[in-house]
Design a protein around this motif. Structure first.
Motif, short mmCIF file in Angstrom:
data_model
loop_
_atom_site.label_atom_id
_atom_site.label_comp_id
_atom_site.label_asym_id
_atom_site.label_seq_id
_atom_site.Cartn_x
_atom_site.Cartn_y
_atom_site.Cartn_z
N ARG A 448 0.84 -1.18 0.07
CA ARG A 448 -0.26 0.22 -0.10
C ARG A 448 0.98 1.29 0.04
O ARG A 448 0.64 2.12 -0.74
N GLU A 449 1.85 1.60 0.69
CA GLU A 449 2.93 2.61 0.75
C GLU A 449 3.56 2.73 -0.34
O GLU A 449 3.48 3.95 -0.91
N SER A 450 3.83 1.54 -0.96
CA SER A 450 4.84 1.59 -2.22
C SER A 450 3.80 2.29 -3.32
O SER A 450 4.30 2.94 -4.20
N ALA A 451 2.54 1.83 -3.42
CA ALA A 451 1.59 2.39 -4.29
C ALA A 451 1.28 3.91 -4.21
O ALA A 451 1.23 4.52 -5.12
N GLN A 452 1.29 4.21 -2.86
CA GLN A 452 0.83 5.63 -2.58
C GLN A 452 2.04 6.54 -2.89
O GLN A 452 1.91 7.62 -3.47
N ASP A 453 3.28 6.02 -2.63
CA ASP A 453 4.61 6.71 -2.83
C ASP A 453 4.89 6.97 -4.35
O ASP A 453 5.87 7.59 -4.84
N ASP A 454 4.66 5.93 -5.01
CA ASP A 454 5.27 5.64 -6.50
C ASP A 454 6.57 5.70 -6.38
O ASP A 454 7.17 5.88 -7.13
N ALA A 455 7.06 5.01 -5.32
CA ALA A 455 8.73 5.04 -5.29
C ALA A 455 9.05 3.51 -5.76
O ALA A 455 8.33 2.52 -5.50
N GLU A 456 10.25 3.73 -6.47
CA GLU A 456 10.78 2.47 -6.82
C GLU A 456 11.69 1.74 -5.98
O GLU A 456 12.43 2.35 -5.70
N MET A 457 11.47 0.58 -5.64
CA MET A 457 12.35 -0.06 -4.82
C MET A 457 13.48 -0.76 -5.31
O MET A 457 13.53 -1.03 -6.45
N PRO A 458 14.69 -0.73 -4.61
CA PRO A 458 16.07 -1.38 -5.31
C PRO A 458 15.73 -2.83 -5.62
O PRO A 458 14.84 -3.51 -5.16
#
Length: 881
Positions: A448-458
């Motif tokens: 959920r947090e990744s979808a909200q921040d739209d940040a790409e994880m390593p």
């Protein structure tokens, strides 16, 4: 100093009575008495009582002396307590002379008074002659012998002990062994050693001591205080004193440590007071780790002579000892270390943090990542801790040290806890612990947090997350979607051996749970190779265990037993015999022996592995263990119905405890047969429904339905249900099931008087079974299959030898058993395990109820039983069912 009146001695010297408990006193007194009472004519013996301060040496000697003096014919006892002024040849000789002269034995006293002055060169010989001439058994106790250090005095005493008269026994007590050169006497068996380990209180002895102080403790509290003090007499007595005046003993025990006032005062005055300033700084700084080596001590203290300091401390019997089973490692007594840790805290936060960081770096370089993490946590450097977690966290989880990882993660700062890598590591640890719900919840929050921040994880963290999601899916469902997501990454190419082996392992296990055994085997082989190259022994073991299971599912018993054997050798070589995957591999190895009718190898493996897995962290693994264990035990148990009930309770689908399809395929037919054998046809019928729920309507389910039809003598229905399996239209996950199908077909054809079809079906079964030596389905076929093999003996061509082996494993019915009952009674006997009523059986057999009851009475009479259940049991024992 000479002592005759022991009560006066205690009062004068204020000896604390912390060694008094009767149990302890008698145990140790017996040891001393045995050591000092060798028969006349044998060489004199010396007892060395060497232990740290507070171990109860003096009190033990006083009790022993009092007990000896109270005997009907008491021995003569001379007591000498060494003091600093005795460190001169003349003073030492005078002290010994005074002790012997004041024993209270007139003969000994008079003999000593007649001796020449102690300064004469012939004095030692004269003393020995005088003692021998007295002809009295004499015990010389030299207490605080460690205080004697004058070379001339030590040499004189050593010679005297070596050449002492036969009637003299000597007890030397001290904090460390004085340099008296008794090594030759020890080799001759003339020295009895009693160390701090023998002096340590047991729990029973500690309970007696506490009772003398009016303290009664429960087993848990007693074990806790005994563990904390390690049976050290002084520590226990200090605890007893504190407990006697405390309103809440349990709370006091929790707070009882080296920093407690009463303990700290004792440690300072009796233990630390004799250290130099440098030695005190050394022990304070080396108390940072639980245990340490000389090399670690040098790093912590900056003292290049740390080895010499340790030798000095150890020689002086300071409260430091070598760690058992770990050469080169030392540790302080727990109470002393707790006090020293409090002393460390007084150096200041920065100094403590520096020491903790130094320890963390040293343990990390040494490969001890558990201790490295603990010290990094205590150092308070979030960046260093986070780096270390990223470097070694997954390796620890994969190695089975998930509890240590969770223990650290529970105490990290909010900043470290919030980091995505730390959260994924927590998921891995929770899954290893068996807490799928917590792992799934954390993954959902991250998504959920990744979808909200739209940040790409390593990329590495992305692969780890996908592998963990797949691991969750195996337990909760959605395996195919999770597998597809993981396979979209270059699995096994992250460049991180822990991550690569982990991802490949999860991929292989997922394919295994989907029943796709070929790709499962490939991925697991890749995981095995990667883990071996990266020296990850726990991952190697897990891959071997999974490959053992896959080989079993594919019916490759040679590979199965070879993999199980390799897993056993690997586990022993790397001290992983307590690891759950070690036992999984051995359990599947036992299954291989079971399918080959090698019962002598099956039973011991089963009894060793199943108890280790039943309550393991992985609930699915526990379910597998219970099921396989019960099935392997069924043939040999005295209570088959109880074992069958265990199988029934674990046979059905269970949430969060899914079985790999291969396991379900292997156990379903065996479970059904067990239920029929104990007369539970309803349970047996349910197996097909449960298997269909887990596997869908495939070959296994068709064979299960056919078995029930055959049980009810509906031969045409059984043949119809087997037809798609035998033609290949319905595929069996396990080749063992296909072997059973062909054997059933052979039995049906034989009943229908179709010998050519029956022989052909037997050949088909042997074609599958012979390469791997699968004999269990033939055994399960029973007497009808044995008769069939007998009639076609010598007509199986290349399979004749295997046919003979298969025939030999089928138990033969007792002689004349089939002649015992009439054909009608035999027909009724077959129906008894169905537990149908007499009316239902009469309807099925198209006879009257009275006829059924008449035949039933005949069966009971001929089998000498009174109940239906006993009739079934007896019939099975005679081979009639």
């Amino acid at each position: 100093m000479s002592v005759v009146n022991w009560d006066t001695y205690r009062a004068r010297n204020q000896v604390p009575n912390y060694a008094h408990p009767v149990i302890r006193r008698q145990r140790l007194l017996d040891s001393l008495s045995d050591a000092t009472s060798s028969p006349p004519g044998l060489p004199p013996s010396i007892a060395l009582l060497i232990a740290p301060v507070g171990a109860g040496k003096t009190m033990l000697l006083a009790d022993w002396a009092a007990a000896t003096a109270a005997q009907p014919e008491p021995a003569t006892i001379a007591w000498l307590t060494i003091e600093e002024q005795d460190n001169e040849l003349g003073a030492a000789r005078s002290a010994v002379r005074s002790a012997l002269e004041n024993t209270g034995n007139p003969a000994v006293s008079e003999a000593i008074r007649q001796l020449p002055p102690t300064t004469g060169d012939d004095y030692p010989a004269a003393l020995a002659h005088a003692l021998e001439a007295s002809d009295a058994p004499i015990w010389l106790i030299i207490d605080d012998a460690h205080l004697l250090h004058d070379p001339a005095a030590l040499e004189s005493l050593g010679k005297f002990l070596r050449w002492a008269p036969p009637n003299l026994r000597t007890i030397l007590a001290g904090r460390f062994e004085p340099p008296l050169a008794v090594h030759r006497m020890r080799l001759e068996g003339r020295v009895f050693d009693l160390s701090h380990r023998e002096l340590a209180f047991t729990e029973d002895e500690a309970a007696v001591l506490f009772a003398e102080h009016g303290v009664r403790l429960g087993e848990c509290d007693l074990a806790k205080i005994r563990s904390r003090t390690e049976g050290w007499a002084a520590g226990l007595r200090l605890a007893a004193i504190s407990l006697a005046r405390h309103p809440d003993p349990t709370a006091m025990i929790t707070d009882f440590n080296g920093d407690s006032r009463v303990v700290a005062d004792y440690l300072v005055n009796e233990v630390l007071d004799g250290l130099t300033e440098d030695e005190r700084g050394f022990v304070v700084e080396t108390s940072i780790p639980d245990a340490f080596t000389a090399e670690l001590a040098e790093v912590l203290t900056g003292n290049q002579g740390s080895r010499d300091v340790l030798d000095t401390l150890e020689h002086s019997n300071f409260l430091v000892e070598r760690v058992s089973g770990a050469p080169g490692w030392y540790r302080y007594h727990p109470l002393l270390r707790e006090y020293l840790r409090a002393e460390v805290g007084r150096l200041g936060r920065l100094a403590v943090g520096d020491l903790e960081a130094v320890a963390s770096e040293w343990f990390a370089r040494s490969g001890d990542h558990v201790h490295a993490l603990e010290h990094a946590l205590h150092a308070g450097d979030d960046d260093a801790l986070l780096t270390l977690l990223r470097e070694c966290g997954l390796r620890l989880v994969l190695a089975g040290d998930w509890a240590a990882v969770i223990g650290v993660l529970d105490r990290v700062s909010p900043a470290v806890r919030a980091d995505p890598s730390t959260r994924l590591l927590r998921v891995a640890a929770e899954l290893a612990r068996g807490n799928t719900a917590a792992a799934s919840s954390t993954l959902s929050a991250l998504d959920r947090e990744s979808a909200q921040d739209d940040a790409e994880m390593p990329a590495e963290l992305e692969m780890l997350g996908d592998g963990l999601r797949l691991q969750v899916a195996v337990q909760t469902g959605g395996i195919e979607n999770a597998l597809e997501t993981l396979q979209s990454d270059p699995v096994g190419e992250a460049g991180d051996p822990e991550l690569d082996s982990f991802a490949l392992l999860q991929e292989g296990i997922a394919e295994m749970y989907l029943g796709r055994l070929e790709p499962a085997g490939r991925h697991l082989e890749d995981a095995l190779a990667t883990a071996r190259a990266a020296e990850l022994p726990a991952v190697v073991l897990q891959a071997l265990a999974a490959l053992t299971a896959v080989a079993g599912y594919r019916g490759r018993l040679d590979d199965m037993t070879a993999m199980a054997s390799e897993a056993a050798d690997h586990g022993r070589a790397h001290h992983l015999t307590d690891h759950r995957h070690f036992h999984v591999a051995q359990l599947f190895g036992a299954l291989g022996h079971y399918l080959r009718m090698e019962d002598e190898a099956t039973a011991p493996l089963t009894s060793q592995c199943v108890p280790q897995l039943v309550d393991c962290e992985n609930p699915a693994m526990g379910r597998v263990a219970v099921l396989l264990g019960a099935i392997l035990e069924f043939e040999t148990t005295d209570d088959r119905h109880a074992v069958a009930r265990v199988i029934r309770d674990h046979c059905g689908p269970a949430r969060n405890r899914p079985l790999p399809p291969g396991t379900t395929a292997l156990v379903a037919t065996s479970a059904q047969r067990a239920f029929l054998q104990v007369g539970e046809p309803v349970w047996a019928a349910q197996v097909a429904e449960q298997t269909a729920a887990e596997l869908g309507h495939g070959g296994e389910v068709a064979v299960l339905h056919a078995t029930m039809s055959l049980h009810h003598r509906r031969l045409d229905a059984a043949r119809r249900e087997l037809a798609p399996v035998l033609s290949g239209e319905l595929v069996c996950l396990s080749e063992v099931t296909l072997i059973r199908a062909w054997l059933m077909a052979a039995t049906i054809a034989d009943t229908r008087n179709e010998p050519i079809t029956a022989r052909s079906a037997l050949v088909e079964a042997m074609t599958i079974a012979e390469p791997e030596g699968v004999l269990r389905p033939f055994y399960d076929g029973g007497e009808p299959l044995r008769d069939l093999l007998d009639r076609h003996r010598g007509r199986f061509g290349v399979y004749d030898k295997f046919a003979e082996r298969a025939r030999s494993v089928i138990p033969q019915s007792a002689q004349g058993a089939t002649d015992l009952l009439t054909p009608r009674e035999m027909e009724l006997l077959v129906e008894l395990p169905s537990w149908h009523t007499a009316e239902q059986i009469a309807a099925d057999l198209f006879v009257s109820v009275n006829t059924v009851k008449t035949h039933l009475r005949g069966i009971y009479r001929k089998l000498d039983v009174r109940t239906r259940r006993d009739a079934i049991t007896e019939a099975r024992a005679r081979g009639l069912l």
